[in-house]
Design an enzyme around this catalytic site. Structure first.
Site, PDB file in Angstrom:
ATOM      1  N   ASP A 167       0.798  -1.122  -0.092  1.00  0.00           N
ATOM      2  CA  ASP A 167      -0.034   0.035  -0.067  1.00  0.00           C
ATOM      3  C   ASP A 167       0.642   1.346  -0.090  1.00  0.00           C
ATOM      4  O   ASP A 167       0.165   2.493   0.356  1.00  0.00           O
ATOM      5  CB  ASP A 167      -0.987   0.045   1.192  1.00  0.00           C
ATOM      6  CG  ASP A 167      -2.098  -0.775   0.872  1.00  0.00           C
ATOM      7  OD1 ASP A 167      -2.661  -0.940  -0.453  1.00  0.00           O
ATOM      8  OD2 ASP A 167      -2.784  -1.376   1.645  1.00  0.00           O
ATOM      9  N   ASP A 225      -7.643  -3.892  -4.631  1.00  0.00           N
ATOM     10  CA  ASP A 225      -7.472  -2.593  -3.994  1.00  0.00           C
ATOM     11  C   ASP A 225      -6.152  -2.176  -4.423  1.00  0.00           C
ATOM     12  O   ASP A 225      -5.640  -0.998  -4.624  1.00  0.00           O
ATOM     13  CB  ASP A 225      -7.130  -2.726  -2.584  1.00  0.00           C
ATOM     14  CG  ASP A 225      -8.165  -3.370  -1.728  1.00  0.00           C
ATOM     15  OD1 ASP A 225      -8.881  -4.381  -2.437  1.00  0.00           O
ATOM     16  OD2 ASP A 225      -8.747  -3.187  -0.604  1.00  0.00           O
TER      17      ASP A 225
HETATM   18  N1  GLY Z   1      -7.499  -1.438   0.889  1.00  0.00           N
HETATM   19  C1  GLY Z   1      -8.065  -1.704   1.860  1.00  0.00           C
HETATM   20  C2  GLY Z   1      -9.435  -1.533   2.250  1.00  0.00           C
HETATM   21  O1  GLY Z   1     -10.025  -0.968   1.349  1.00  0.00           O
HETATM   22  O2  GLY Z   1     -10.136  -1.736   3.156  1.00  0.00           O
END
Ligand code: GLY
Length: 449
Positions: A167, A225
């Site tokens: 991330d 994501d």
């Molecule tokens: N990227 C993690 C979420 O959207 O919870």
């Protein structure tokens, strides 16, 4: 795993009567027009009354507090002249949150049982609070927001060497990326390029995707994501002249398109790969309702991510995928009249299931950019209309917190990870971030690159 049941207190008879009224006005099939015809205009007060009554009956979506406000003034779409006052209200609210923070070391993420949750820089959400401060500087032009944003951004500098999960794009993009755009300081570019190189170490060419996580029961997990982290790579490729970073972003997006996306425009949350062969081992979900369901925020990340990848690369396949994902949302039969999705498009217990304001905010922001890129004028109009409707609802008292309440966060009623019993019907910092980004896009009438 036990799934906690969260129910809204809904007056079923009232929902039925409002739905009946809506059917009379043909409101139950799709979007209300953004610019009503003269006949539509004369009906508008009635439409507002119906939408407002329906929202009052169905939302707030989860546990109602005694005495909570239950009568939001839902509009069909947020008019551009509502943007500035809304952003002023956001700034006033975030100022109360900022005033509660003892230092810039940990970042506010949510509130849990009335207590502010602050996270360390390694948490995937650490970039959103600095990002929110940067966007408020953009919205207001006030140096105080810039100075606060810089202070919190600096905390994340060590993430330039971070490799522990995927991330980095969120964490550094929202903080240092906005810093670069709005008030660049020496060294900002180097942090972002280093961060991109660190992220790229998580790419295995045998699989052709960046590995999302190192924990868990999977062999090589990749969640949808992860598309949101690619813009860091495309930017850093241009900045550094290293075509390899762009190549990784394109391979990852292509792999996501092939493996996470369904022909109906919906999406899988997680795909697990065999690291040796690159073959798919399993498709499933971590935060959604079921392995084959479409988790609302995952769909929003996909819609946003493919739109951004089209902007970055101009590859038509990404635009087409973003359009498919947008149509899935726009035409979805279980998208509520107030346009804030349930936490999963296949959530059990509709219409009593919790809503996810974060999914609405991310979706609205993505739709506004997609509308500026697609050649399909009808889709662009429908995308803008849905975004404006979502932002209208999020700006209403059903979602927008009263001054000083909600722990200083702006939006109520988001869902983090319902199957884990975590963050159900709470504020989430990324809901606020994408809400403000979407409001800025709406006010500008164009995309922000
Ligand atoms: N990227 C993690 C979420 O959207 O919870």
């Amino acid at each position: 795993m036990d799934v906690p049941v969260v129910r809204s207190r809904v007056d079923a008879a009232r929902v039925r009567s409002v739905l009946d009224a809506a059917r009379v006005l043909s409101l139950d099939s799709g979007m209300a027009p953004r610019r009503p015809s003269p006949a539509g205009a004369s009906r508008r007060p009635v439409l507002h009354a119906v939408l407002g009554a329906l929202a009052a009956a169905v939302a707030p979506p989860t546990v109602a507090r005694p005495g909570a406000t239950r009568g939001p003034a839902v509009q069909i779409g947020l008019p551009p002249d509502a943007v500035a006052p809304t952003l002023r209200a956001v700034a006033a609210q975030v100022a109360t949150l900022l005033a509660r923070l003892p230092d810039a070391e940990r970042m506010p993420r949510t509130i849990e049982r009335g207590t502010l949750v602050r996270v360390a820089r390694e948490d995937w959400t650490s970039g959103f609070f600095p990002g929110l401060l940067w966007l408020l500087h953009e919205a207001t032009g006030e140096p105080a927001w810039r100075d606060a944003a810089r202070r919190f951004t600096r905390t994340l500098e060590p993430l330039r060497h971070f490799r522990d999960h995927h991330d980095t794009g969120f964490m550094l993009g929202c903080s240092y990326g906005n810093a670069l755009r709005l008030a660049e300081a020496p060294g900002d570019r180097a942090v972002l390029v280093d961060g991109a190189r660190a992220l790229a170490t998580r790419f295995d060419p045998r699989v052709g995707l960046i590995r999302s996580w190192d924990h868990g029961r999977w062999a090589y997990p990749v969640i949808i994501d992860n598309l949101m982290n690619l813009e860091l790579l495309t930017w850093a490729s241009r900045e550094s002249g290293d075509p390899g970073l762009l190549g990784i972003a394109v391979r990852h997006a292509d792999g996501t398109l092939a493996h996470h996306c369904r022909p109906d425009g919906g999406s899988f949350h997680l795909v697990d790969f065999d690291p040796a062969s690159g073959a798919v081992r399993a498709r499933g979900t971590v935060q959604g309702a079921a392995d084959r369901s479409t988790w609302a925020r995952g769909q929003a990340w996909g819609l946003y991510g493919f739109t951004a990848m089209y902007r970055e690369t101009r590859h038509a396949r990404y635009l087409q995928q973003a359009e498919r994902m947008a149509r899935f949302v726009i035409d979805h039969p279980r998208l509520p009249v107030d346009r804030v999705p349930f936490w999963d498009y296949d959530a059990p217990g509709v219409p009593l299931a919790p809503r996810d304001a974060s999914a609405a905010a991310i979706t609205a922001s993505a739709l506004l950019e997609l509308a500026s890129l697609t050649a399909d004028a009808a889709l662009a109009a429908r995308a803008r209309a849905l975004a404006a409707a979502q932002l209208a609802t999020l700006s209403s008292p059903a979602y927008f917190a009263a001054p000083g309440e909600n722990g200083g966060f702006v939006l109520r009623h988001s869902v983090g990870a319902l199957p884990h019993g975590a963050e159900i019907d709470v504020p989430l910092v990324y809901a606020d971030y994408y809400f403000v980004e979407a409001m800025l896009r709406l006010g500008r009438g164009v995309r922000r690159g």
